[in-house]
Design a protein around this motif. Structure first.
Motif, PDB file in Angstrom:
ATOM      1  N   GLN A   1      -0.543 -21.038 -43.246  1.00 31.74           N
ATOM      2  CA  GLN A   1      -1.077 -21.990 -42.038  1.00 31.74           C
ATOM      3  C   GLN A   1      -0.916 -21.757 -40.746  1.00 31.74           C
ATOM      4  OE1 GLN A   1      -3.473 -25.933 -42.606  1.00 31.74           O
ATOM      5  NE2 GLN A   1      -4.849 -25.753 -41.297  1.00 31.74           N
ATOM      6  N   LEU A   2       0.758 -22.452 -40.303  1.00 28.09           N
ATOM      7  CA  LEU A   2       1.039 -22.456 -39.483  1.00 28.09           C
ATOM      8  C   LEU A   2       2.236 -21.183 -39.263  1.00 28.09           C
ATOM      9  CD1 LEU A   2       2.184 -26.545 -39.860  1.00 28.09           C
ATOM     10  CD2 LEU A   2       0.426 -25.595 -38.963  1.00 28.09           C
ATOM     11  N   ASN A   3       2.090 -19.789 -39.994  1.00 30.07           N
ATOM     12  CA  ASN A   3       2.866 -19.013 -39.481  1.00 30.07           C
ATOM     13  C   ASN A   3       2.163 -18.496 -38.341  1.00 30.07           C
ATOM     14  OD1 ASN A   3       3.667 -16.148 -39.530  1.00 30.07           O
ATOM     15  ND2 ASN A   3       4.783 -16.649 -41.525  1.00 30.07           N
ATOM     16  N   PRO A   4       2.692 -18.513 -36.829  1.00 26.85           N
ATOM     17  CA  PRO A   4       2.191 -17.818 -35.772  1.00 26.85           C
ATOM     18  C   PRO A   4       1.936 -16.403 -35.824  1.00 26.85           C
ATOM     19  CG  PRO A   4       4.654 -18.274 -35.226  1.00 26.85           C
ATOM     20  CD  PRO A   4       4.114 -18.776 -36.491  1.00 26.85           C
ATOM     21  N   VAL A   5       2.361 -15.250 -36.859  1.00 23.55           N
ATOM     22  CA  VAL A   5       1.937 -14.294 -37.414  1.00 23.55           C
ATOM     23  C   VAL A   5       0.571 -14.370 -38.373  1.00 23.55           C
ATOM     24  CG1 VAL A   5       2.298 -12.087 -38.203  1.00 23.55           C
ATOM     25  CG2 VAL A   5       3.871 -13.430 -37.062  1.00 23.55           C
ATOM     26  N   LEU A   6       0.693 -15.171 -38.955  1.00 26.12           N
ATOM     27  CA  LEU A   6      -0.616 -15.390 -39.714  1.00 26.12           C
ATOM     28  C   LEU A   6      -1.728 -15.727 -39.165  1.00 26.12           C
ATOM     29  CD1 LEU A   6       0.949 -16.157 -43.522  1.00 26.12           C
ATOM     30  CD2 LEU A   6       0.123 -13.812 -42.767  1.00 26.12           C
ATOM     31  N   ARG A   7      -1.100 -16.777 -38.042  1.00 19.82           N
ATOM     32  CA  ARG A   7      -2.185 -17.478 -36.760  1.00 19.82           C
ATOM     33  C   ARG A   7      -3.013 -16.332 -36.754  1.00 19.82           C
ATOM     34  NH1 ARG A   7      -0.747 -23.207 -36.442  1.00 19.82           N
ATOM     35  NH2 ARG A   7      -2.253 -23.166 -34.541  1.00 19.82           N
ATOM     36  N   ALA A   8      -2.502 -14.881 -36.122  1.00 17.80           N
ATOM     37  CA  ALA A   8      -3.244 -14.257 -35.064  1.00 17.80           C
ATOM     38  C   ALA A   8      -4.022 -13.258 -35.900  1.00 17.80           C
ATOM     39  CB  ALA A   8      -1.970 -13.439 -34.218  1.00 17.80           C
ATOM     40  N   ALA A   9      -3.966 -13.073 -37.366  1.00 13.93           N
ATOM     41  CA  ALA A   9      -4.149 -11.899 -37.714  1.00 13.93           C
ATOM     42  C   ALA A   9      -5.853 -12.528 -37.536  1.00 13.93           C
ATOM     43  CB  ALA A   9      -3.947 -11.795 -39.068  1.00 13.93           C
ATOM     44  N   PRO A  10      -6.317 -11.369 -37.409  1.00 17.88           N
ATOM     45  CA  PRO A  10      -7.977 -11.663 -37.269  1.00 17.88           C
ATOM     46  C   PRO A  10      -9.086 -11.977 -38.751  1.00 17.88           C
ATOM     47  CG  PRO A  10      -7.896  -8.590 -37.156  1.00 17.88           C
ATOM     48  CD  PRO A  10      -5.730 -10.398 -37.395  1.00 17.88           C
ATOM     49  N   LEU A  11      -9.769 -12.907 -38.662  1.00 14.30           N
ATOM     50  CA  LEU A  11     -10.493 -13.248 -40.187  1.00 14.30           C
ATOM     51  C   LEU A  11     -10.703 -12.531 -41.226  1.00 14.30           C
ATOM     52  CD1 LEU A  11     -11.441 -16.015 -41.189  1.00 14.30           C
ATOM     53  CD2 LEU A  11     -13.248 -15.325 -40.412  1.00 14.30           C
ATOM     54  N   PHE A  12     -11.123 -11.418 -41.204  1.00 13.61           N
ATOM     55  CA  PHE A  12     -11.163 -10.406 -42.070  1.00 13.61           C
ATOM     56  C   PHE A  12      -9.737  -9.787 -42.978  1.00 13.61           C
ATOM     57  CE2 PHE A  12     -10.641  -6.872 -39.012  1.00 13.61           C
ATOM     58  CZ  PHE A  12      -9.639  -6.358 -39.730  1.00 13.61           C
ATOM     59  N   VAL A  13      -9.230 -10.224 -41.831  1.00 10.41           N
ATOM     60  CA  VAL A  13      -7.503  -9.569 -42.919  1.00 10.41           C
ATOM     61  C   VAL A  13      -7.204 -11.503 -43.818  1.00 10.41           C
ATOM     62  CG1 VAL A  13      -5.144  -9.639 -42.191  1.00 10.41           C
ATOM     63  CG2 VAL A  13      -6.939  -7.966 -41.018  1.00 10.41           C
ATOM     64  N   LYS A  14      -7.642 -12.131 -43.250  1.00 11.45           N
ATOM     65  CA  LYS A  14      -6.541 -13.025 -43.758  1.00 11.45           C
ATOM     66  C   LYS A  14      -7.728 -13.659 -45.193  1.00 11.45           C
ATOM     67  CE  LYS A  14      -5.656 -15.983 -40.050  1.00 11.45           C
ATOM     68  NZ  LYS A  14      -6.334 -15.871 -38.628  1.00 11.45           N
ATOM     69  N   ASN A  15      -9.366 -12.745 -44.638  1.00  5.80           N
ATOM     70  CA  ASN A  15     -10.033 -12.654 -45.728  1.00  5.80           C
ATOM     71  C   ASN A  15      -9.641 -12.236 -47.229  1.00  5.80           C
ATOM     72  OD1 ASN A  15     -11.559 -15.600 -44.684  1.00  5.80           O
ATOM     73  ND2 ASN A  15     -13.563 -13.665 -44.285  1.00  5.80           N
ATOM     74  N   ILE A  16      -9.455 -10.907 -46.912  1.00  5.20           N
ATOM     75  CA  ILE A  16      -8.778 -10.759 -48.081  1.00  5.20           C
ATOM     76  C   ILE A  16      -7.130 -11.059 -48.336  1.00  5.20           C
ATOM     77  CG2 ILE A  16      -7.250  -8.041 -48.690  1.00  5.20           C
ATOM     78  CD1 ILE A  16      -9.772  -6.657 -46.127  1.00  5.20           C
ATOM     79  N   ALA A  17      -6.457 -10.900 -47.198  1.00  2.00           N
ATOM     80  CA  ALA A  17      -4.886 -11.821 -47.785  1.00  2.00           C
ATOM     81  C   ALA A  17      -5.896 -13.101 -48.725  1.00  2.00           C
ATOM     82  CB  ALA A  17      -3.915 -12.040 -46.985  1.00  2.00           C
ATOM     83  N   MET A  18      -6.424 -13.741 -48.078  1.00  2.00           N
ATOM     84  CA  MET A  18      -6.754 -15.385 -49.299  1.00  2.00           C
ATOM     85  C   MET A  18      -7.609 -15.025 -50.357  1.00  2.00           C
ATOM     86  SD  MET A  18      -7.453 -18.135 -46.578  1.00  2.00           S
ATOM     87  CE  MET A  18      -8.550 -17.805 -45.161  1.00  2.00           C
ATOM     88  N   ARG A  19      -7.327 -14.057 -50.442  1.00  2.00           N
ATOM     89  CA  ARG A  19      -8.868 -13.756 -52.006  1.00  2.00           C
ATOM     90  C   ARG A  19      -7.558 -13.211 -52.465  1.00  2.00           C
ATOM     91  NH1 ARG A  19     -13.397  -9.819 -49.522  1.00  2.00           N
ATOM     92  NH2 ARG A  19     -14.381 -11.640 -48.459  1.00  2.00           N
ATOM     93  N   LEU A  20      -6.585 -12.557 -52.385  1.00  2.00           N
ATOM     94  CA  LEU A  20      -5.207 -11.396 -53.666  1.00  2.00           C
ATOM     95  C   LEU A  20      -4.907 -12.677 -54.161  1.00  2.00           C
ATOM     96  CD1 LEU A  20      -4.333  -8.718 -51.260  1.00  2.00           C
ATOM     97  CD2 LEU A  20      -4.795  -8.477 -54.006  1.00  2.00           C
TER      98      LEU A  20
END
Lengths: 421, 229
Positions: free
Chosen positions: A311-330
């Motif tokens: 959650q604190l990783n700057p690269v992951l933070r900068a990812a758009p929500l839909f990318v985060k959603n896909i990653a979190m689903r995985l």
């Protein structure tokens, strides 16, 4: 005036990402009174609690990078209960308000989207709501305490904080657990079967003490034994999978937090049936040891860090929500639910201030089915009664039957209530 | 009142045990059991995609029609509006038309997408008097389509062996790039083996590596340990 908003806490981040058209992570706390509920007074109580619980009266919004919670200006309307608990919260409802207040006969219930709070936070809200309702109904003076908050006080900062961030350890603890057995059955859409086992608390405590363990571990061990037997009947030895029960650990007790938001982590104690047969006493001993070894503040800090670091990783933070959603689903499908067969969520013995106790006959807690678990189990005790709520979205009540029959065999009397027609 | 099979106590008046469904016979109690939940059902979830799809369909049709009318009025013939109409048709039938169905089957709509793409390229070729369709565009699109359909079918219907499938597909992709360069060479007279050697070697090596990982268990477990999500 601009609306207040807040970030989702660390545990809450996953729930909007993994919800689907058919499933959303919701839980329910309910309180049965001695007299029928007056919906007008209940609505009044719900409205009066708005300033006290700013983290509950919110709606889910979508940002560019994260979901967030935005305060609502009008309180949710109290509604009559539905034919089954935890009816699906559609996206439109989440965009309006993430909690429901329901009533039916003597019972008032609150259903929460899990991003708002966990069972403990939900129970505090329910107790305060019930206290306010009883004050309006009977003119009672109910002092704060035993989980009832002073409704006129402003909320303190500690109640709204994300305690995961504060108590995250410096080192990350990754665990490599094998996947657990997946329970299956004939899926039934648009209905959840709720089977409540009403058990005298003293006999349950006695049975747990006879096995030299706590009520939570005892119930989890009985559940595990039931699942082991079911697997033994249907699956050949070589193909059997580990049987593990997911036990949520209330981190407030470990770290002394007062937060009303999510602050819980789960552990998956269990056994591998390929190693041999286990007696109930052995299961109690194994699970008790596993939980004691894992649920230490030091260990939990490492586990929190494993969740907080991405959650604190700057690269992951900068990812758009839909990318985060896909990653979190995985991540959720690989690691979230695959490590346990069923939840055993115990809120423990609940107490109420003496002034309101005569008006309340029962407190209950129901956790909805998970995305891939067809069954779930949740427990809450109040007074002399413990309610073990088993919910399922499949037709076959085989696990419930096995579990409650086993309790009866162990000398624990069980009265069964169900929402089946 | 107790269930004779499960031994649990039942609510007075129930007709059968909720756990084992054994019928309960109680001549003393004739009252129905107390209702724990009302008969009110929540509204079933409504799909909100249909109004959007209908709106989008109308917009697509309006754009096509406007382009056609404009072209006919200006040039007295279908000129550039053919590109617009067919392009919109390809995009619509490939990406939006499947959404009208509850469970669109990829093995139906994927070939449809490639067939439409082929049709669109044929139109462009014929309209411009080109000679590249049969010798280049058609085989390339068919090749890519075949690879996609086979991948989807294998991943969907074959249980396990994902590493074998991925490895095999990567080698096939590598081989296909060489075929594409060959079609390019036949049609446009370009030099053979200029770029395809790189792609063939990359995909084939990667594919072989995955096949080896699938065959050698310790290697597979090591990779799984190091690369788990």
């Amino acid at each position: 005036m601009s609306k207040q908003w807040m970030r989702l806490d660390n545990a809450a981040l996953i729930f909007p990402a993994v919800r689907s058209k058919r499933w959303v992570n919701v839980f329910r706390v309910s309180c049965t009174l001695t007299e029928p509920v007056d919906p007008n007074l209940l609505q009044q109580a719900v409205t009066q609690l708005m300033p006290r619980f700013p983290s509950m009266y919110v709606r889910l919004r979508r940002g560019l990078f994260w979901h967030y919670l935005e305060e609502i200006t009008a309180p949710p309307t109290v509604r009559e209960d539905y034919a089954y608990p935890l009816a699906h919260m559609q996206e439109r409802e989440l965009r309006t308000c993430c909690l429901r207040v329901l009533y039916f006969q003597n019972r008032l219930a609150v259903e929460f989207f899990h991003s708002l709070t966990d069972g403990t936070g939900g129970m505090i809200y329910l107790k305060t709501l019930t206290a306010r309702y009883l004050s309006l109904r009977y003119g009672l003076e109910i002092p704060p305490g035993d989980g009832v908050l002073d409704w006129q006080e402003p909320p303190c900062r500690e109640e709204l904080e994300d305690s995961f961030l504060r108590h995250s350890g410096k080192f990350v603890l990754y665990d490599r657990e094998p996947d657990a057995l997946r329970l299956r059955g004939t899926y039934e859409p648009d209905f959840l079967h709720l089977t409540t086992g009403v058990i005298p608390t003293d006999s349950l405590v006695r049975a747990a003490h006879d096995h030299r363990t706590t009520v939570t571990v005892f119930l989890a061990a009985v559940m595990e034994l039931s699942i082991l037997e079911l697997q033994q009947e249907h699956v050949p030895l070589a193909q059997r999978k580990p049987v593990k029960v997911t036990v949520p650990v209330n981190l407030r007790r470990l770290y002394g937090s007062k937060t009303l938001r999510n602050f819980v982590l789960t552990l998956n104690p269990g056994v591998d049936p390929r190693m041999g047969d286990f007696t109930l006493q052995e299961l109690c001993d194994v699970m008790s040891c596993q939980l004691k070894a894992e649920a230490t503040p030091q260990n939990m800090s490492g586990r929190i860090a494993a969740n907080v670091t991405p959650q604190l990783n700057p690269v992951l933070r900068a990812a758009p929500l839909f990318v985060k959603n896909i990653a979190m689903r995985l991540v959720y499908s690989r690691r979230g639910e695959s490590k346990g067969c069923i939840n055993m969520s115990n809120l423990g013995l609940q107490r109420l201030p003496g002034a309101m106790a005569p008006y309340v006959s029962r407190l209950e807690f129901v956790v909805g089915v998970q995305r891939s678990y067809p069954n779930n189990c949740s427990v809450a005790s109040y007074g002399r009664t413990t309610c073990v709520n088993m919910i399922r979205n499949i037709r076959e009540p085989v696990l419930e039957q096995r579990f409650f029959s086993k309790l009866v065999e162990l000398g624990v009397p069980v009265q069964i209530e169900s929402n089946e027609k | 009142m107790y269930c004779v099979k499960c031994g649990v106590r039942l609510t007075e008046g129930v007709a059968r045990c909720p756990l084992c469904h054994t019928p309960v016979w109680n001549p003393v109690c004739t009252e129905p059991p107390a209702q724990t939940f009302p008969d009110r059902y929540p509204m079933p979830p409504k799909s909100s995609r249909y109004p959007f799809l209908a709106f989008f369909t109308v917009v697509c049709m309006a754009v096509c029609l406007s382009a056609l009318i404009f072209c006919l009025k200006t040039y007295n013939a279908v000129s550039w509006s053919g590109y617009v109409m067919l392009g919109i048709a390809v995009v619509y039938f490939s990406f939006f038309f499947p959404s009208w169905f509850d469970k669109p089957h990829p093995l139906v709509f994927l070939p449809l997408f490639f067939a439409l793409t082929c049709g669109y390229l044929l139109y462009i070729c014929l309209y411009n008097g080109g000679r590249w369709f049969l010798s280049f565009a058609f085989p390339v699109v068919m090749l890519v389509g075949l690879l996609c359909v086979v991948s989807v079918a294998l991943f969907r219907y074959v249980k396990g062996g994902k590493l074998y499938i991925t490895g095999g597909l990567l080698i096939a992709i590598g081989g296909s790039t060489m075929l594409i360069e060959m079609f390019e060479h036949i049609t446009f007279g370009t030099k053979m083996f200029t770029w395809s050697l790189y792609t063939v070697s990359f995909f084939s090596l990667f594919g072989l590596f995955l096949l080896l990982a699938a065959l050698i268990r310790p290697m597979r477990e090591y990779l799984e340990r190091k690369l788990f999500l």
